[in-house]
Design a protein around this motif. Sequence first.
Motif, PDB file in Angstrom:
ATOM      1  N   ASN A 394      33.198  53.966 -16.821  1.00 46.62           N
ATOM      2  CA  ASN A 394      32.115  54.061 -17.261  1.00 46.62           C
ATOM      3  C   ASN A 394      31.376  54.488 -18.470  1.00 46.62           C
ATOM      4  OD1 ASN A 394      29.211  55.844 -16.553  1.00 46.62           O
ATOM      5  ND2 ASN A 394      30.040  57.259 -17.069  1.00 46.62           N
ATOM      6  N   ARG A 395      30.938  54.291 -19.427  1.00 51.62           N
ATOM      7  CA  ARG A 395      30.098  54.348 -20.559  1.00 51.62           C
ATOM      8  C   ARG A 395      29.005  55.513 -20.791  1.00 51.62           C
ATOM      9  NH1 ARG A 395      32.059  48.984 -19.851  1.00 51.62           N
ATOM     10  NH2 ARG A 395      29.538  47.920 -20.099  1.00 51.62           N
ATOM     11  N   PRO A 396      29.492  56.048 -20.475  1.00 55.42           N
ATOM     12  CA  PRO A 396      28.214  56.966 -20.915  1.00 55.42           C
ATOM     13  C   PRO A 396      26.673  56.642 -22.109  1.00 55.42           C
ATOM     14  CG  PRO A 396      29.662  58.726 -21.350  1.00 55.42           C
ATOM     15  CD  PRO A 396      30.636  57.223 -20.710  1.00 55.42           C
ATOM     16  N   GLY A 397      25.646  56.767 -21.897  1.00 58.82           N
ATOM     17  CA  GLY A 397      24.339  56.303 -23.065  1.00 58.82           C
ATOM     18  C   GLY A 397      24.552  55.049 -22.983  1.00 58.82           C
ATOM     19  N   GLU A 398      25.249  54.278 -22.464  1.00 53.30           N
ATOM     20  CA  GLU A 398      24.885  52.736 -22.569  1.00 53.30           C
ATOM     21  C   GLU A 398      24.416  52.197 -21.476  1.00 53.30           C
ATOM     22  OE1 GLU A 398      28.625  49.955 -23.594  1.00 53.30           O
ATOM     23  OE2 GLU A 398      29.737  51.211 -24.405  1.00 53.30           O
ATOM     24  N   ALA A 399      23.340  51.371 -21.278  1.00 50.72           N
ATOM     25  CA  ALA A 399      23.022  50.732 -20.502  1.00 50.72           C
ATOM     26  C   ALA A 399      23.610  49.258 -19.878  1.00 50.72           C
ATOM     27  CB  ALA A 399      21.271  50.269 -20.556  1.00 50.72           C
ATOM     28  N   TYR A 400      23.993  49.068 -18.563  1.00 55.62           N
ATOM     29  CA  TYR A 400      24.248  47.932 -17.919  1.00 55.62           C
ATOM     30  C   TYR A 400      24.315  47.832 -16.757  1.00 55.62           C
ATOM     31  CZ  TYR A 400      28.547  50.854 -17.813  1.00 55.62           C
ATOM     32  OH  TYR A 400      29.244  52.252 -17.652  1.00 55.62           O
ATOM     33  N   ASP A 401      25.233  47.314 -15.320  1.00 59.71           N
ATOM     34  CA  ASP A 401      24.242  47.417 -14.388  1.00 59.71           C
ATOM     35  C   ASP A 401      26.236  47.695 -13.828  1.00 59.71           C
ATOM     36  OD1 ASP A 401      24.263  46.490 -11.733  1.00 59.71           O
ATOM     37  OD2 ASP A 401      23.349  44.380 -11.918  1.00 59.71           O
ATOM     38  N   ARG A 402      25.874  49.118 -13.063  1.00 57.67           N
ATOM     39  CA  ARG A 402      26.831  50.074 -13.167  1.00 57.67           C
ATOM     40  C   ARG A 402      26.621  49.735 -10.484  1.00 57.67           C
ATOM     41  NH1 ARG A 402      25.153  53.256 -16.659  1.00 57.67           N
ATOM     42  NH2 ARG A 402      26.965  54.060 -17.765  1.00 57.67           N
ATOM     43  N   LEU A 403      26.078  49.233 -10.585  1.00 58.12           N
ATOM     44  CA  LEU A 403      25.573  48.843  -8.883  1.00 58.12           C
ATOM     45  C   LEU A 403      26.654  47.728  -8.482  1.00 58.12           C
ATOM     46  CD1 LEU A 403      22.507  50.124  -7.943  1.00 58.12           C
ATOM     47  CD2 LEU A 403      24.705  51.550  -7.633  1.00 58.12           C
ATOM     48  N   ALA A 404      26.555  46.797  -9.681  1.00 51.23           N
ATOM     49  CA  ALA A 404      27.543  45.676  -9.666  1.00 51.23           C
ATOM     50  C   ALA A 404      28.927  45.876  -9.615  1.00 51.23           C
ATOM     51  CB  ALA A 404      26.889  44.509 -10.963  1.00 51.23           C
ATOM     52  N   ILE A 405      29.489  46.362 -10.314  1.00 51.94           N
ATOM     53  CA  ILE A 405      30.481  47.093 -10.357  1.00 51.94           C
ATOM     54  C   ILE A 405      31.373  47.642  -9.358  1.00 51.94           C
ATOM     55  CG2 ILE A 405      32.237  48.280 -11.430  1.00 51.94           C
ATOM     56  CD1 ILE A 405      30.913  48.164 -14.026  1.00 51.94           C
ATOM     57  N   GLY A 406      30.279  48.335  -8.768  1.00 56.72           N
ATOM     58  CA  GLY A 406      30.304  48.698  -7.137  1.00 56.72           C
ATOM     59  C   GLY A 406      30.074  48.301  -6.265  1.00 56.72           C
ATOM     60  N   ALA A 407      29.847  47.005  -5.780  1.00 60.52           N
ATOM     61  CA  ALA A 407      29.827  45.783  -4.727  1.00 60.52           C
ATOM     62  C   ALA A 407      31.188  44.689  -5.505  1.00 60.52           C
ATOM     63  CB  ALA A 407      28.638  44.842  -5.439  1.00 60.52           C
ATOM     64  N   LYS A 408      31.950  45.450  -6.875  1.00 61.11           N
ATOM     65  CA  LYS A 408      33.030  44.350  -6.568  1.00 61.11           C
ATOM     66  C   LYS A 408      34.039  45.646  -6.476  1.00 61.11           C
ATOM     67  CE  LYS A 408      35.426  43.787 -10.913  1.00 61.11           C
ATOM     68  NZ  LYS A 408      35.586  43.494 -12.454  1.00 61.11           N
ATOM     69  N   TYR A 409      34.264  46.202  -6.214  1.00 62.76           N
ATOM     70  CA  TYR A 409      35.481  47.749  -5.565  1.00 62.76           C
ATOM     71  C   TYR A 409      34.822  47.542  -4.046  1.00 62.76           C
ATOM     72  CZ  TYR A 409      37.210  47.558 -10.561  1.00 62.76           C
ATOM     73  OH  TYR A 409      37.917  47.013 -11.245  1.00 62.76           O
ATOM     74  N   LEU A 410      33.551  47.848  -3.879  1.00 65.60           N
ATOM     75  CA  LEU A 410      33.677  48.664  -2.428  1.00 65.60           C
ATOM     76  C   LEU A 410      32.759  47.085  -1.066  1.00 65.60           C
ATOM     77  CD1 LEU A 410      31.424  52.041  -3.891  1.00 65.60           C
ATOM     78  CD2 LEU A 410      33.856  51.348  -3.467  1.00 65.60           C
ATOM     79  N   ASP A 411      32.077  46.550  -1.943  1.00 64.51           N
ATOM     80  CA  ASP A 411      31.578  46.086  -0.319  1.00 64.51           C
ATOM     81  C   ASP A 411      33.070  45.026   0.241  1.00 64.51           C
ATOM     82  OD1 ASP A 411      29.534  46.439  -1.124  1.00 64.51           O
ATOM     83  OD2 ASP A 411      28.825  45.088  -2.077  1.00 64.51           O
ATOM     84  N   HIS A 412      33.935  44.788  -0.032  1.00 60.75           N
ATOM     85  CA  HIS A 412      35.655  44.090   0.285  1.00 60.75           C
ATOM     86  C   HIS A 412      36.818  45.100   0.004  1.00 60.75           C
ATOM     87  CE1 HIS A 412      32.145  40.541  -0.448  1.00 60.75           C
ATOM     88  NE2 HIS A 412      32.172  41.053  -1.492  1.00 60.75           N
ATOM     89  N   GLY A 413      37.584  44.970   1.279  1.00 58.71           N
ATOM     90  CA  GLY A 413      38.365  46.081   1.615  1.00 58.71           C
ATOM     91  C   GLY A 413      38.894  45.756   3.009  1.00 58.71           C
ATOM     92  N   VAL A 414      39.485  47.351   2.642  1.00 61.34           N
ATOM     93  CA  VAL A 414      40.015  46.935   4.322  1.00 61.34           C
ATOM     94  C   VAL A 414      40.038  48.742   4.286  1.00 61.34           C
ATOM     95  CG1 VAL A 414      42.103  47.015   5.665  1.00 61.34           C
ATOM     96  CG2 VAL A 414      42.076  45.336   3.681  1.00 61.34           C
ATOM     97  N   LEU A 415      39.694  48.652   5.367  1.00 62.06           N
ATOM     98  CA  LEU A 415      39.308  50.563   6.766  1.00 62.06           C
ATOM     99  C   LEU A 415      40.627  51.066   6.836  1.00 62.06           C
ATOM    100  CD1 LEU A 415      37.380  53.071   6.156  1.00 62.06           C
ATOM    101  CD2 LEU A 415      36.493  51.862   8.108  1.00 62.06           C
ATOM    102  N   TYR A 416      41.052  52.054   6.936  1.00 58.94           N
ATOM    103  CA  TYR A 416      42.394  52.440   7.266  1.00 58.94           C
ATOM    104  C   TYR A 416      41.654  53.736   8.137  1.00 58.94           C
ATOM    105  CZ  TYR A 416      45.249  49.155   4.520  1.00 58.94           C
ATOM    106  OH  TYR A 416      45.454  48.088   4.263  1.00 58.94           O
ATOM    107  N   ALA A 417      42.583  54.265   9.246  1.00 56.27           N
ATOM    108  CA  ALA A 417      42.289  55.670  10.141  1.00 56.27           C
ATOM    109  C   ALA A 417      43.709  55.992  10.454  1.00 56.27           C
ATOM    110  CB  ALA A 417      42.034  55.502  11.167  1.00 56.27           C
TER     111      ALA A 417
END
Length: 707
Positions: A394-417
């Motif tokens: 995070n870069r506080p005070g800067e305007a950029y697409d944080r949700l695009a970064i979220g998609a990068k890490y949170l939309d693809h991976g493995v869920l474990y129990a």
Amino acid sequence: MSKAIEDHRVLNPSGNEPFVSVLERHVSRRSVMRGGLGLAAASMLGFGGAARVQASGVNQKTPLALAFESVRGSRTDAVVVPPGYTAQVLVPWGTSLVEGTPEWRDELAMTAERQAASVGMHHDGMHGFALDESTASRHFVLALNNEYIDQQALWVSQGGPTNAEKGARPVEESRTEINAHGVTLVEVEASADGHWRHVPGSPYNRRLTSASVMDIAGPVAGSDYVRTRFSPEGRLARGTNNNCGNGFTPWGTYLACEENWPNIFVNTGERFRDDARIGVPTRRSRYGWETSAGDSSEQNDEFARFDITPRGDAAIDDYRNEARTFGYQVEIDPYDGSRRAVKRTALGRFRHEGCWLGKLEPGKPVVFYSGHDARNEYIYKFVSAIAWEPADANRPGEAYDRLAIGAKYLDHGVLYAARFDADGRGEWLPLAPEAPTADGRRLHEALGLAGSDAAGIIINTCDAADLMGATPMDRPEWASVDPASGEVYLTLTNNSKRSEEGSEATFTNGGGAIEEFGVGFATAPPNAANPRADNGAGHIIRWREDDDVTRFVWEVFVFGAAAADSDNLSGLTEMNQFASPDGLWYDDRGDGQGILWIQTDNSYTGVAEHTNDQLLAVVPGALGAGGEQAVVDADNQQHLKRFAVGPNGCEVTGIFATPDRTALFINIQHPGNWPASEDATEQARGNVRPRASTVVIQRQDGGQIAV
């Protein structure tokens, strides 16, 4: 989850080996009664203070010391803090987020319009997002969950809600209640004298409610499972609900976690197996919002969608799939109000208590932990497909697409129990289509799904974990991670609704075996993550990941109990006795050291008759001489201290501190007769309209909290 809206049904039909069985094979009853369970586990696993030092990569040093005396238990209409501290009420329910709105008054008649522009009800998880690094400890956006509502407090001006139990709910009341749920974002700042205020009219101020349109992302997005009359393409959801614990990401977004969402829906027909498994009601929803449908003012099926009974020829003709758009981690950009929130489905669909970031290391995947807050449910871990890149921080005070970064890490991976093994170790079981189940089948086949149906695995997360052989736990609540060692702490709040040892389980929905989907326990013998039957007091576990992403070792960190209990396994005293641990935060103080803060949501009589819900603190690294012992027991009670007590009727929840650690923020949820004023420690004289609120605790001398 607040005890006020706890679902007492046990919804997991699994016969997976109870955690109690795992524990009892390690430790004799005599050892347990000595309070030695944690010590035995530590010895067996080599998982004590010495292991912590090795894992954190720091030399042994003099640990932090808590510089306050434990406060006495309290049962008053006030917050209690140690001498030398202040406690200020900030942004209570109903505080206007816009300019020009009339001030709050106890007799105020709340409307849907005003509530949509005001702080929501019943504060829970929260986090602060700096607007500038240089002012991060004095000025930020506060994001907080509004878990549920108190209808009596909401409608006090008219004597209570209309048709709360039966009959049609008035449209205005349903809209107002919908707007009281969700998430609040509000800019706050401190003056030079340490007084905090919110900033009305700030461009950062906004509400996300049970009606807000959100994007669906990850494996479920665009699938047949989430196509509705509102979103035939299956890409949009409306609202987020019952957001309890929270999370935040290293790239600067907030995670609101959907927990008791099934109860806002009703299906009077035949439920999908996943809706049955997770407990969607069959008669009337918790608040009856569906009964407002058909009013001439209804817009875009705003109330009809809560009745998910199939009525059309296809899913896009009705709302049979509406509940499948809930049960996820919701990512919000606190800096950009123009962006819709996103439901990140790859992290699983269940009653999420929270979403806690694991140890963050460059070049390694990003990890999040979450508990399913219900009896006999599971602990989950999500591991991103790609490795963490520090440039995404995070870069506080800067305007950029944080949700695009979220998609990068949170939309693809493995869920474990998680499975807790008999040798004191554990394994993370992948919920992937080709994963072998406990009985040797491929998971997608066991669920009756196509091999390519990753969305189906997510929709049926609970059944998938059953089939993989995960260990049923005792209401997993909040977790927190020591960022130096990577050790994870998690609260198991209680389980007092269990039949006797050796009794036969009975099942809901007419079922009788694990192979039947959508079946839960009506009654169940002890089989949760606890060595004590009728566990009303709960406890906290701790585990440490192995280098292999699928392996870990665990131990019990502390047992809740009343001081006089015969099974006071951790040796608690009158000055630190607690039960039903819920909120949790590892407060990193640098150099490999930190404070573990423990919050309670208690109804256990032995403790409740002595004190209201509370906030305790312990320095894990201080628990044993030479770093050899790192669990709470009778010999180190001086290190577990009660720091604060809430007012009558409340739950103490939500916690974080400013970066300089001079202000500690907590939430007071569902108080009975509080606050009397901006001073949280002032006792009410007479009756006041109860308002959940954030409380800011500070030292009078401006120093760091607790040390």
